[in-house]
Design a protein around this motif. Structure first.
Motif, PDB file in Angstrom:
ATOM      1  N   TRP A 131       0.816  -1.217   0.000  1.00 61.44           N
ATOM      2  CA  TRP A 131       0.000   0.000   0.000  1.00 61.44           C
ATOM      3  C   TRP A 131       0.853   1.273   0.000  1.00 61.44           C
ATOM      4  CZ3 TRP A 131      -4.922   0.986  -0.953  1.00 61.44           C
ATOM      5  CH2 TRP A 131      -5.872  -0.025  -0.826  1.00 61.44           C
ATOM      6  N   PHE A 132       1.926   1.272   0.799  1.00 61.94           N
ATOM      7  CA  PHE A 132       2.578   2.553   1.106  1.00 61.94           C
ATOM      8  C   PHE A 132       4.018   2.670   0.635  1.00 61.94           C
ATOM      9  CE2 PHE A 132      -0.625   1.807   4.468  1.00 61.94           C
ATOM     10  CZ  PHE A 132      -1.444   2.903   4.217  1.00 61.94           C
ATOM     11  N   LEU A 133       4.663   1.585   0.194  1.00 57.09           N
ATOM     12  CA  LEU A 133       6.085   1.653  -0.110  1.00 57.09           C
ATOM     13  C   LEU A 133       6.379   2.626  -1.241  1.00 57.09           C
ATOM     14  CD1 LEU A 133       8.728   0.429   0.882  1.00 57.09           C
ATOM     15  CD2 LEU A 133       8.546  -1.300  -0.919  1.00 57.09           C
ATOM     16  N   ASP A 134       5.529   2.646  -2.272  1.00 59.00           N
ATOM     17  CA  ASP A 134       5.766   3.571  -3.381  1.00 59.00           C
ATOM     18  C   ASP A 134       5.049   4.900  -3.194  1.00 59.00           C
ATOM     19  OD1 ASP A 134       3.154   2.932  -3.825  1.00 59.00           O
ATOM     20  OD2 ASP A 134       3.515   1.718  -5.610  1.00 59.00           O
ATOM     21  N   GLY A 135       4.373   5.070  -2.062  1.00 54.06           N
ATOM     22  CA  GLY A 135       3.742   6.353  -1.750  1.00 54.06           C
ATOM     23  C   GLY A 135       2.506   6.675  -2.558  1.00 54.06           C
ATOM     24  N   THR A 136       1.822   5.643  -3.111  1.00 59.41           N
ATOM     25  CA  THR A 136       0.613   5.913  -3.909  1.00 59.41           C
ATOM     26  C   THR A 136      -0.564   5.065  -3.423  1.00 59.41           C
ATOM     27  OG1 THR A 136       1.277   4.242  -5.550  1.00 59.41           O
ATOM     28  CG2 THR A 136       1.955   6.521  -5.950  1.00 59.41           C
ATOM     29  N   PRO A 137      -0.931   5.159  -2.145  1.00 63.67           N
ATOM     30  CA  PRO A 137      -2.020   4.320  -1.628  1.00 63.67           C
ATOM     31  C   PRO A 137      -3.385   4.640  -2.232  1.00 63.67           C
ATOM     32  CG  PRO A 137      -1.378   5.960   0.005  1.00 63.67           C
ATOM     33  CD  PRO A 137      -0.361   6.029  -1.094  1.00 63.67           C
ATOM     34  N   VAL A 138      -3.640   5.919  -2.543  1.00 64.68           N
ATOM     35  CA  VAL A 138      -4.947   6.289  -3.096  1.00 64.68           C
ATOM     36  C   VAL A 138      -5.109   5.727  -4.503  1.00 64.68           C
ATOM     37  CG1 VAL A 138      -6.445   8.207  -3.762  1.00 64.68           C
ATOM     38  CG2 VAL A 138      -5.100   8.336  -1.657  1.00 64.68           C
ATOM     39  N   LEU A 139      -4.037   5.740  -5.288  1.00 67.30           N
ATOM     40  CA  LEU A 139      -4.088   5.161  -6.632  1.00 67.30           C
ATOM     41  C   LEU A 139      -4.398   3.667  -6.559  1.00 67.30           C
ATOM     42  CD1 LEU A 139      -3.727   5.392  -9.687  1.00 67.30           C
ATOM     43  CD2 LEU A 139      -1.264   5.052  -9.342  1.00 67.30           C
ATOM     44  N   ARG A 140      -3.794   2.978  -5.626  1.00 64.84           N
ATOM     45  CA  ARG A 140      -4.059   1.537  -5.458  1.00 64.84           C
ATOM     46  C   ARG A 140      -5.493   1.316  -4.975  1.00 64.84           C
ATOM     47  NH1 ARG A 140       0.135  -1.582  -6.215  1.00 64.84           N
ATOM     48  NH2 ARG A 140       2.237  -0.720  -6.169  1.00 64.84           N
ATOM     49  N   LEU A 141      -5.948   2.199  -4.104  1.00 64.87           N
ATOM     50  CA  LEU A 141      -7.329   2.102  -3.620  1.00 64.87           C
ATOM     51  C   LEU A 141      -8.317   2.285  -4.766  1.00 64.87           C
ATOM     52  CD1 LEU A 141      -9.226   2.027  -1.040  1.00 64.87           C
ATOM     53  CD2 LEU A 141      -9.170   4.523  -1.172  1.00 64.87           C
ATOM     54  N   VAL A 142      -8.085   3.304  -5.572  1.00 63.28           N
ATOM     55  CA  VAL A 142      -8.991   3.624  -6.672  1.00 63.28           C
ATOM     56  C   VAL A 142      -8.988   2.522  -7.730  1.00 63.28           C
ATOM     57  CG1 VAL A 142      -9.282   5.183  -8.636  1.00 63.28           C
ATOM     58  CG2 VAL A 142      -8.960   6.113  -6.341  1.00 63.28           C
ATOM     59  N   GLU A 143      -7.824   2.007  -8.062  1.00 63.90           N
ATOM     60  CA  GLU A 143      -7.741   0.964  -9.083  1.00 63.90           C
ATOM     61  C   GLU A 143      -8.174  -0.396  -8.551  1.00 63.90           C
ATOM     62  OE1 GLU A 143      -3.807   1.172 -10.718  1.00 63.90           O
ATOM     63  OE2 GLU A 143      -4.341   2.841 -12.050  1.00 63.90           O
ATOM     64  N   LEU A 181      -5.617  11.602  -5.463  1.00 64.68           N
ATOM     65  CA  LEU A 181      -5.373  10.790  -6.651  1.00 64.68           C
ATOM     66  C   LEU A 181      -4.455  11.523  -7.629  1.00 64.68           C
ATOM     67  CD1 LEU A 181      -5.832   8.306  -8.397  1.00 64.68           C
ATOM     68  CD2 LEU A 181      -7.926   9.360  -9.267  1.00 64.68           C
ATOM     69  N   ILE A 182      -4.656  12.804  -7.790  1.00 66.76           N
ATOM     70  CA  ILE A 182      -3.779  13.594  -8.660  1.00 66.76           C
ATOM     71  C   ILE A 182      -2.337  13.506  -8.167  1.00 66.76           C
ATOM     72  CG2 ILE A 182      -3.169  15.959  -9.332  1.00 66.76           C
ATOM     73  CD1 ILE A 182      -6.163  16.544  -9.505  1.00 66.76           C
ATOM     74  N   SER A 183      -2.166  13.650  -6.856  1.00 72.18           N
ATOM     75  CA  SER A 183      -0.822  13.567  -6.272  1.00 72.18           C
ATOM     76  C   SER A 183      -0.195  12.197  -6.532  1.00 72.18           C
ATOM     77  CB  SER A 183      -0.909  13.839  -4.766  1.00 72.18           C
ATOM     78  OG  SER A 183       0.349  13.690  -4.156  1.00 72.18           O
ATOM     79  N   ASP A 184      -0.988  11.131  -6.367  1.00 69.10           N
ATOM     80  CA  ASP A 184      -0.458   9.780  -6.558  1.00 69.10           C
ATOM     81  C   ASP A 184      -0.153   9.499  -8.029  1.00 69.10           C
ATOM     82  OD1 ASP A 184      -0.698   9.435  -3.885  1.00 69.10           O
ATOM     83  OD2 ASP A 184      -2.024   7.699  -3.969  1.00 69.10           O
ATOM     84  N   LEU A 185      -0.977  10.028  -8.944  1.00 66.62           N
ATOM     85  CA  LEU A 185      -0.702   9.831 -10.368  1.00 66.62           C
ATOM     86  C   LEU A 185       0.609  10.498 -10.768  1.00 66.62           C
ATOM     87  CD1 LEU A 185      -4.268  10.324 -11.886  1.00 66.62           C
ATOM     88  CD2 LEU A 185      -2.866   8.259 -12.059  1.00 66.62           C
ATOM     89  N   ILE A 186       0.866  11.667 -10.211  1.00 72.41           N
ATOM     90  CA  ILE A 186       2.128  12.356 -10.492  1.00 72.41           C
ATOM     91  C   ILE A 186       3.300  11.531  -9.963  1.00 72.41           C
ATOM     92  CG2 ILE A 186       3.510  14.396  -9.923  1.00 72.41           C
ATOM     93  CD1 ILE A 186       0.900  16.023 -10.011  1.00 72.41           C
ATOM     94  N   LYS A 187       3.170  11.007  -8.746  1.00 73.29           N
ATOM     95  CA  LYS A 187       4.240  10.182  -8.168  1.00 73.29           C
ATOM     96  C   LYS A 187       4.474   8.915  -8.989  1.00 73.29           C
ATOM     97  CE  LYS A 187       3.444  11.562  -3.353  1.00 73.29           C
ATOM     98  NZ  LYS A 187       2.964  11.092  -2.021  1.00 73.29           N
ATOM     99  N   TRP A 188       3.372   8.252  -9.361  1.00 73.27           N
ATOM    100  CA  TRP A 188       3.480   6.962 -10.033  1.00 73.27           C
ATOM    101  C   TRP A 188       4.108   7.088 -11.424  1.00 73.27           C
ATOM    102  CZ3 TRP A 188       3.527   2.107  -8.776  1.00 73.27           C
ATOM    103  CH2 TRP A 188       3.290   1.113  -9.738  1.00 73.27           C
ATOM    104  N   HIS A 189       3.833   8.191 -12.106  1.00 75.62           N
ATOM    105  CA  HIS A 189       4.290   8.349 -13.477  1.00 75.62           C
ATOM    106  C   HIS A 189       5.476   9.310 -13.586  1.00 75.62           C
ATOM    107  CE1 HIS A 189       0.994   6.066 -15.231  1.00 75.62           C
ATOM    108  NE2 HIS A 189       0.178   6.691 -14.419  1.00 75.62           N
ATOM    109  N   SER A 190       6.222   9.473 -12.506  1.00 73.35           N
ATOM    110  CA  SER A 190       7.350  10.410 -12.526  1.00 73.35           C
ATOM    111  C   SER A 190       8.558   9.806 -11.840  1.00 73.35           C
ATOM    112  CB  SER A 190       6.983  11.720 -11.814  1.00 73.35           C
ATOM    113  OG  SER A 190       5.863  12.330 -12.401  1.00 73.35           O
ATOM    114  N   TYR A 191       9.710  10.198 -12.322  1.00 71.33           N
ATOM    115  CA  TYR A 191      10.922   9.992 -11.551  1.00 71.33           C
ATOM    116  C   TYR A 191      10.950  11.052 -10.452  1.00 71.33           C
ATOM    117  CZ  TYR A 191      12.421   6.992 -15.372  1.00 71.33           C
ATOM    118  OH  TYR A 191      12.495   5.995 -16.315  1.00 71.33           O
ATOM    119  N   GLU A 192      11.781  10.839  -9.468  1.00 79.46           N
ATOM    120  CA  GLU A 192      11.761  11.718  -8.295  1.00 79.46           C
ATOM    121  C   GLU A 192      11.958  13.184  -8.665  1.00 79.46           C
ATOM    122  OE1 GLU A 192      13.922  12.109  -3.907  1.00 79.46           O
ATOM    123  OE2 GLU A 192      14.368  10.435  -5.231  1.00 79.46           O
TER     124      GLU A 192
END
Length: 398
Positions: free
Chosen positions: A139-151, A323-334
């Motif tokens: 859920w939390f290791l990649d910092g995108t829990p809301v994206l995982r929740l939504v999908e 979700l916007i925040s998580d999409l940016i994290k998921w599809h971006s390098y740091e």
């Protein structure tokens, strides 16, 4: 044939005295114990009559015929068994002698059950931290829990984790209760065969309903996702999907498809559907094109623009920002995350843009709909944004 009446089985089976009292009170209403199942107690409907019941605990799940015969000789008829518990009955007027007259001796019948429950508790205590750790990491290791929740990728596993926690709680309660009962018996405190049962047994009858509901949801979710999840070749004509089309961005009559077929699906030009509790409408789309008389300026190769879109229509609008925040994290390098710029737009509630080396990324929202777009090509940013705004306006109204 006697009519069978089913009632929810109270979950705390170790409340021996309360169960015995419950069965007896049911007999006064003409409901006589017939069978104890996993979730239901089966009663045979008959004439009201006060029946006394006793529950015997054995070291094994089966009870010997010799022990049954011995109890029957003393007026106690074997009714049914459930795991380590065996129920005997006798009409009140028969005044059958008690099965156990020495509480301290009866305490030894609980010894094996107490050990089994302790071993189960230890095993569960080892499994749970590992399971919770794996779930937390997912859920939390990649910092995108809301994206995982939504999908909806991890909801079923999380429900199973909750069920596992419930079993730990249940195992702790069972082990403590049997240990306490054994201690009381050793101290000479006999089981109260007419203990008040209404409050505790009614309360614990609710738990199976909750458990059944959670288990049902856990079963339905993956089935719904399998039904809704599919991938198709994206037609060249507009089929009403709330996505930005490559042809609308390029606006070049010489644009052709750059195709890549696997199992009759053009994966370079495809759209996938998905479903989740928190986003019942989801699309993921890829389009790839090629313009043979146009080249990339950096290396002179044939110009081949691509666009990827993701669309989520959310159940709760409060999920839009995270979700916007998580999409940016998921599809971006740091480093890319810090390069996103928020822009104002007349019709969009939120607009985040990124551009570097010919790649444009946009995350936008209107109402309860969020769209992510990644485009590689030479089209202008404003043209892409206006296409996004138009599609989101249509989706948000539905």
């Amino acid at each position: 044939m006697s009519k069978i009446v089913r009632k929810i089985r109270p979950s705390e089976y170790w409340r021996i005295g309360e169960h015995e009292s419950y069965f007896s009170d049911m007999s006064l209403m003409g409901l006589h114990l017939h069978k104890i199942g996993t979730h239901f107690i089966h009663f045979k409907k008959g004439e009201p009559n006060r029946i006394e019941y006793r529950m015997e605990v054995t070291k094994k799940k089966s009870i010997s015929y010799e022990q049954i015969d011995l109890y029957e000789e003393n007026g106690w008829e074997h009714v049914t068994s459930y795991q380590y518990f065996h129920v005997f009955s006798s009409p009140e007027e028969s005044n059958a002698p008690e099965i156990h007259t020495d509480p301290a001796e009866q305490a030894y019948t609980l010894q094996q059950l107490s050990k089994i429950l302790l071993v189960n508790l230890i095993a569960m205590s080892l499994i749970v931290p590992l399971s919770i750790g794996l779930l937390s990491a997912t859920w939390f290791l990649d910092g995108t829990p809301v994206l995982r929740l939504v999908e909806g990728r991890m909801i079923q596993q999380s429900i199973m984790g909750i069920i596992l926690l419930y079993y730990v709680y249940y195992s702790i309660g069972a082990a403590r209760a049997i240990r306490s009962l054994k201690r009381d018996l050793k101290e000479g405190k006999a089981i109260n065969h007419h203990a008040p049962w209404q409050n505790s047994l009614h309360k614990n009858s609710v738990l199976p309903f909750i458990f059944f509901g959670v288990a049902l949801v856990s079963t339905i979710l993956p089935v719904m996702q399998l039904i809704k999840m599919d991938t198709y070749t994206l037609p060249q004509e507009d089929i009403g999907l709330p996505i930005v089309r490559l042809a609308d961005i390029e606006q070049n009559p010489l644009l052709k498809r750059d195709e890549y077929y696997i199992d009759e699906v053009d994966w370079a030009n495809r759209y996938s559907t998905n479903w989740g509790i928190f986003a019942p409408v989801q699309y993921e789309v890829d389009e790839s094109g090629i313009v043979e008389d146009k080249v990339w300026l950096d290396d002179g190769s044939t110009y081949s623009p691509t666009i990827t879109s993701k669309v989520y229509k959310l159940t709760f609008q409060s999920l839009v920002e995270p979700l916007i925040s998580d999409l940016i994290k998921w599809h971006s390098y740091e480093k890319e995350m810090d390069l996103y710029i928020e822009r104002k737009h007349a019709t969009l509630d939120k607009l985040m843009v990124y551009e570097e080396n010919g790649m444009k990324k946009i995350v936008a929202a209107k109402g309860d709909v969020v769209m992510y777009v990644r485009y590689i090509g030479y089209a202008e940013f404003d043209l892409i944004i206006e296409n996004i705004a138009q599609k989101l306006a249509t989706s948000a109204e539905k």
